[in-house]
Design an enzyme around this catalytic site. Structure first.
Site, mmCIF file in Angstrom:
data_model
loop_
_atom_site.group_PDB
_atom_site.id
_atom_site.type_symbol
_atom_site.label_atom_id
_atom_site.label_comp_id
_atom_site.label_asym_id
_atom_site.label_seq_id
_atom_site.Cartn_x
_atom_site.Cartn_y
_atom_site.Cartn_z
ATOM 1 C CB CYS A 104 -4.215 -14.003 -0.098
ATOM 2 S SG CYS A 104 -4.109 -12.819 -0.868
ATOM 3 C CB CYS A 155 0.125 -11.945 -5.466
ATOM 4 S SG CYS A 155 -0.274 -10.688 -5.624
ATOM 5 C CB CYS A 204 2.179 -13.861 -3.030
ATOM 6 S SG CYS A 204 1.178 -14.200 -0.911
ATOM 7 C CB CYS A 249 6.593 -3.849 8.777
ATOM 8 S SG CYS A 249 8.494 -2.900 8.731
ATOM 9 C CB CYS A 283 5.358 0.786 8.089
ATOM 10 S SG CYS A 283 5.409 1.089 6.373
ATOM 11 C CB CYS A 303 7.353 1.904 2.309
ATOM 12 S SG CYS A 303 8.673 0.571 2.453
ATOM 13 N NE ARG A 345 13.851 -1.785 5.636
ATOM 14 C CZ ARG A 345 12.356 -1.120 4.885
ATOM 15 N NH1 ARG A 345 11.543 -1.668 4.684
ATOM 16 N NH2 ARG A 345 12.142 -0.218 5.825
#
Length: 426
Positions: A65, A69, A72, A109, A142, A202, A272
């Site tokens: 990526c 972040c 992550c 998801c 999702c 979400c 969740r």
């Protein structure tokens, strides 16, 4: 405790607590912890009964990526020894999803690393959504693909997506210290795009990144205002090879207080328990089911979860039941407002007429469906609503006590399922 009586009363009315009340929940002592869980549990059962919704992650594209972040393992510059692979084909993704659905999940998801999808990526994911829906009647899908450009949410909706996940992760004030390659406002914008396209939104948070109690309350109130149908609560998994590898700030007791605070602020929304529950809640996971009405089954994006069979046994042993595919997750008032998975026009994460501020978007997946069961017209109040207790002046987040040493042994990199030749955990 007058505080808890007040919070239960407000939760049954979908009324927002004050910031001081939310902070006071986080400041409660271990001696009061079971009282806090019992109070928040009344709100959870009022809106959702004893049902637990199961969600299943499929990591469509792992690692590599370009975003930075700090939390992550897939970030730019990460040295975490995770699986790295490019896009799964629709058939591969559908096969991976089938394992979770066979285990009792009702939502899949679909997650992909990256800043956001290209139009070609949206085509790929659209084909995957169609493949999953053709082979699994009634499944919810999702998508979690990062920041969306204009028109992409609409295309995902047309392909059959029910929801879109994008987490806020932390407070607006501290966001720049966690990520520099995009902004908090970018995340909020993507949530708005999902809402506008008719997707169920979400959005949630990550706890344990060194934030203060005020930061946690800020992001949850921001989420309330954005009104997602579901709020995934992640607990930081400190991966070796990431900037936050040494951030072991959570105890099982603190995790329970955080979940209780989220339930009080967002009483009628699907809460969740997402990534990190096995690492930080550990043997206290069953207690957390009294606060949250949704979990992920099996593994996460780059880390392993506990065995799917153990999840199902835990739910049954704690006196809960798996939510069936034929059951509506949304409470009646939110379902009636429109939307397959929840409406952002109805009273959302509590009443829109009450206070609430900020936005709630962020990366990561988690399902975002609305809460669904339990009578929302009846329900008793735990005592009378006395004057709310005042939160103590902001106290620093306590360090883990002796005996709560970092459990690095519980952080296992995923080596099975999507992107491998091994069977998935479901």
């Amino acid at each position: 405790m007058n505080l808890l009586n007040t919070l239960v009363d407000k939760g049954l009315r979908r009324e927002s607590p004050t910031r001081e009340e939310a902070l006071a929940v986080l400041a409660t002592s271990d001696d009061d912890l079971l009282d806090v869980v019992a109070a928040a549990g009344k709100v959870r059962r009022h809106w959702f009964g004893r049902r637990v919704k199961l969600n299943y992650l499929v990591n469509l594209k792992s690692g590599l990526c370009p975003e930075d972040c700090s939390y992550c393992s897939q970030r730019l510059g990460s040295k975490a020894d995770i699986l790295k692979y490019t896009w799964l084909k629709p058939g591969q993704a559908s096969e991976a999803a089938a394992a979770g659905l066979a285990g009792g999940a009702k939502r899949v998801c679909l997650v992909a690393s990256g800043r956001g999808p290209t139009d070609r990526d949206v085509d790929r994911v659209s084909d995957t959504i169609k493949a999953i829906k053709e082979q699994n009647e009634g499944v919810e899908v999702c998508a979690c693909l990062g920041l969306l450009s204009d028109g992409q949410a609409e295309r995902l909706r047309e392909a059959g997506a029910d929801a879109y996940n994008h987490n806020l992760n932390t407070s607006e004030a501290t966001y720049g210290g966690i990520t520099t390659t995009h902004t908090y406002a970018d995340r909020v914008d993507t949530v708005h795009k999902a809402h506008a396209a008719g997707l169920s939104a979400c959005s949630g948070l990550i706890a344990g990144m060194g934030e203060s109690d005020e930061d946690l309350v800020d992001v949850v109130f921001s989420l309330r205002e954005l009104d997602p149908d579901s709020v995934p609560v992640n607990f930081l998994i400190p991966f070796e090879g990431t900037p936050l590898a040494k951030e072991w700030n959570l105890t099982p007791q603190r995790c329970l207080r955080i979940l209780a605070m989220v339930r009080f602020v967002c009483p009628d929304v699907e809460v969740r328990i997402a990534g990190g529950r096995e690492v930080h809640l550990r043997t206290m996971q069953p207690l957390a089911l009294h606060l949250a009405n949704s979990i992920f089954l099996g593994d996460y994006l780059t880390s392993e979860g506990q065995a799917g069979k153990a999840d199902l046994e835990m739910i049954a042993d704690a006196g809960f039941e798996v939510e069936g595919a034929d059951q509506v997750t949304l409470p009646e008032h939110r379902a009636a407002a429109g939307g397959a998975c929840g409406s952002h026009d109805g009273a959302g994460c509590g009443s829109h007429e009450g206070p609430g501020c900020g936005s709630h978007e962020g990366p990561g997946c988690g399902s975002h469906e609305e809460p669904g069961c339990g009578s929302h017209q009846g329900g008793g109040v735990c005592g009378s609503a006395a004057a709310p207790a005042q939160a103590p002046e902001s106290a620093p987040v306590p360090a883990p006590a002796a005996g709560d040493e970092p459990r690095t042994d519980l952080v296992a990199v995923r080596r099975r399922g999507a992107g491998t030749d091994l069977a998935p955990n479901a």
